[in-house]
Enzyme design. Sequence first.
Site, mmCIF file in Angstrom:
data_model
loop_
_atom_site.group_PDB
_atom_site.id
_atom_site.type_symbol
_atom_site.label_atom_id
_atom_site.label_comp_id
_atom_site.label_asym_id
_atom_site.label_seq_id
_atom_site.Cartn_x
_atom_site.Cartn_y
_atom_site.Cartn_z
ATOM 1 C CD GLU A 175 -3.184 -0.296 0.045
ATOM 2 O OE1 GLU A 175 -3.151 0.906 -0.282
ATOM 3 O OE2 GLU A 175 -4.038 -1.089 -0.408
ATOM 4 C CD GLU B 108 -0.727 -1.229 -4.819
ATOM 5 O OE1 GLU B 108 -0.652 -2.403 -5.216
ATOM 6 O OE2 GLU B 108 -1.766 -0.757 -4.295
ATOM 7 C CD GLU B 109 -2.418 4.653 -0.371
ATOM 8 O OE1 GLU B 109 -1.894 5.307 0.570
ATOM 9 O OE2 GLU B 109 -3.534 4.117 -0.289
#
Length: 164
Positions: free
Chosen positions: A39, A42-43
Site C-alpha cells: 500500500e 503503490e500510493e
Amino acid sequence: LDGKGNILLITERHTPQLWKIPGGMVDRGEDIHQAVQREVLEETGIRTEFKKVIAFRHTHQALMGSGNIYFVCILQALSQDIKIDPAELGDARWAPLQEYYTLELTAFQKAMGRIVREHVEANHTGIKGERVANTFTDGTAIMWHTASDGLLRGLDTHRAPKLT
C-alpha cells in the site's frame, strides 16, 4: 518512519485538507506485512521494510455490514523520493513526527498518533509475527504476539519454519 524523526503523511484525493498516515486494504491471500508495504509503495512510491505491529482496532460496524480489523504498523523507509498515485492521493510528504501531533485530525488519526508517540517515546516493543503451523489447512499462518526487546526482530518474511 524514515529513521530521522519524520513520518510519511498523505491526503486522500477526495479529502485533500486532511493529512493522515497511509493505509489501505489487504488483498485476498496477502499477509499483513505484505499489504502495508504494498500500500505504501503503490500510493507514495516509497519502498519500506516491515518492522512490527504496534496496535490494532476492531469494529463491527464496517463497510458492507462486515467487521473490520485495522492494524497500525511501523515500517522503516528504504527510499525517500515520493511519487504519489494521483488516482488515490491528493498529496504526500515527509513531516517531523512532532508536527503530526499538531495537525487537525480525525479522532481515529489522533488515537493512532498517540499510539505512535507512545511507541517511539517509550520504546515499546510492539507485536512480533511468527510463522506457525496452520491447523486448518496445509502450510503456515502468522501468530502475532508480544515479545521482549531482545526477541523482537520483525517477521521473517522470507522463509517459513520447517514443520514436523
